[in-house]
Write an enzyme that holds these catalytic residues in place. Structure first.
Site, PDB file in Angstrom:
ATOM      1  N   MET A  63      38.694 -69.922  89.998  1.00  0.00           N
ATOM      2  CA  MET A  63      39.272 -69.055  88.978  1.00  0.00           C
ATOM      3  C   MET A  63      38.379 -67.823  88.824  1.00  0.00           C
ATOM      4  O   MET A  63      37.618 -67.717  87.854  1.00  0.00           O
ATOM      5  CB  MET A  63      39.369 -69.841  87.667  1.00  0.00           C
ATOM      6  CG  MET A  63      40.257 -69.223  86.643  1.00  0.00           C
ATOM      7  SD  MET A  63      40.676 -70.400  85.322  1.00  0.00           S
ATOM      8  CE  MET A  63      39.118 -70.715  84.549  1.00  0.00           C
ATOM      9  N   PRO A  64      38.453 -66.880  89.780  1.00  0.00           N
ATOM     10  CA  PRO A  64      37.609 -65.689  89.668  1.00  0.00           C
ATOM     11  C   PRO A  64      37.971 -64.855  88.440  1.00  0.00           C
ATOM     12  O   PRO A  64      39.150 -64.670  88.138  1.00  0.00           O
ATOM     13  CB  PRO A  64      37.911 -64.895  90.945  1.00  0.00           C
ATOM     14  CG  PRO A  64      38.598 -65.846  91.861  1.00  0.00           C
ATOM     15  CD  PRO A  64      39.248 -66.877  90.997  1.00  0.00           C
ATOM     16  N   HIS A  65      36.945 -64.376  87.735  1.00  0.00           N
ATOM     17  CA  HIS A  65      37.147 -63.514  86.577  1.00  0.00           C
ATOM     18  C   HIS A  65      35.823 -62.804  86.290  1.00  0.00           C
ATOM     19  O   HIS A  65      34.796 -63.163  86.854  1.00  0.00           O
ATOM     20  CB  HIS A  65      37.591 -64.325  85.347  1.00  0.00           C
ATOM     21  CG  HIS A  65      36.641 -65.409  84.996  1.00  0.00           C
ATOM     22  ND1 HIS A  65      36.683 -66.649  85.603  1.00  0.00           N
ATOM     23  CD2 HIS A  65      35.601 -65.453  84.135  1.00  0.00           C
ATOM     24  CE1 HIS A  65      35.698 -67.407  85.116  1.00  0.00           C
ATOM     25  NE2 HIS A  65      35.031 -66.709  84.220  1.00  0.00           N
ATOM     26  N   ALA A  66      35.867 -61.827  85.446  1.00  0.00           N
ATOM     27  CA  ALA A  66      34.652 -61.113  85.025  1.00  0.00           C
ATOM     28  C   ALA A  66      34.929 -60.502  83.668  1.00  0.00           C
ATOM     29  O   ALA A  66      36.069 -60.452  83.217  1.00  0.00           O
ATOM     30  CB  ALA A  66      34.296 -60.029  86.045  1.00  0.00           C
TER      31      ALA A  66
END
Length: 145
Positions: A63-66
């Site tokens: 779950m890529p996020h920033a």
């Protein structure tokens, strides 16, 4: 809510060359529709370099996020499913990516909690893994919503 964000942002690929490529490919629909800028993609990749593969939330699913530091124009979610897994640091294999981009931290937490409830159910994980079309992915997610 999650299914609505995903419409039109679902892709299937044979394989990617690296986990960084996986994040870039997974984020491509959001970049294309203007939800995010390339700076946000760089931030997501940098997060893993800095903090390790914490975005691999259950085996096989990342779950890529920033944080939104100006790279998110509007809240969005995209999905990428690979036929061949790609290996993250610490030998974590991933075939499914959910990219989360939220304008603010509240939206972020809402998306993460929606997604977590979807992914806690084995049946839905199995359905996602077996999906071969956007509609099948959306149907699987709607089951949990």
């Amino acid at each position: 809510m999650l299914a609505e964000h995903l419409e039109g942002n679902i892709r299937f690929l044979q394989s990617v060359d690296s986990w960084e490529d996986g994040i870039q490919e997974a984020a491509a629909p959001l970049l294309k529709n203007g939800s995010i800028t390339s700076a946000y993609v760089d931030d997501m990749i940098q997060n893993v370099h800095t903090n390790g593969p914490y975005i691999v939330i259950v085996p096989g699913i990342a779950m890529p996020h920033a944080k939104n530091e100006g790279g998110v124009n509007s809240t969005g979610v995209s999905y990428l499913q690979l036929e061949q897994p790609v290996v993250f640091p610490q030998n974590k294999e991933v075939k499914t990516f959910f990219v989360l981009a939220a304008e603010d931290s509240d939206g972020h937490l809402d998306l993460i909690s929606d997604l977590s409830s979807v992914l806690m159910e084995d049946e839905i994980q199995d359905k996602l893994e077996a999906s071969t079309s956007e509609q099948e992915v959306l149907d699987a997610i709607k089951m949990a919503e």
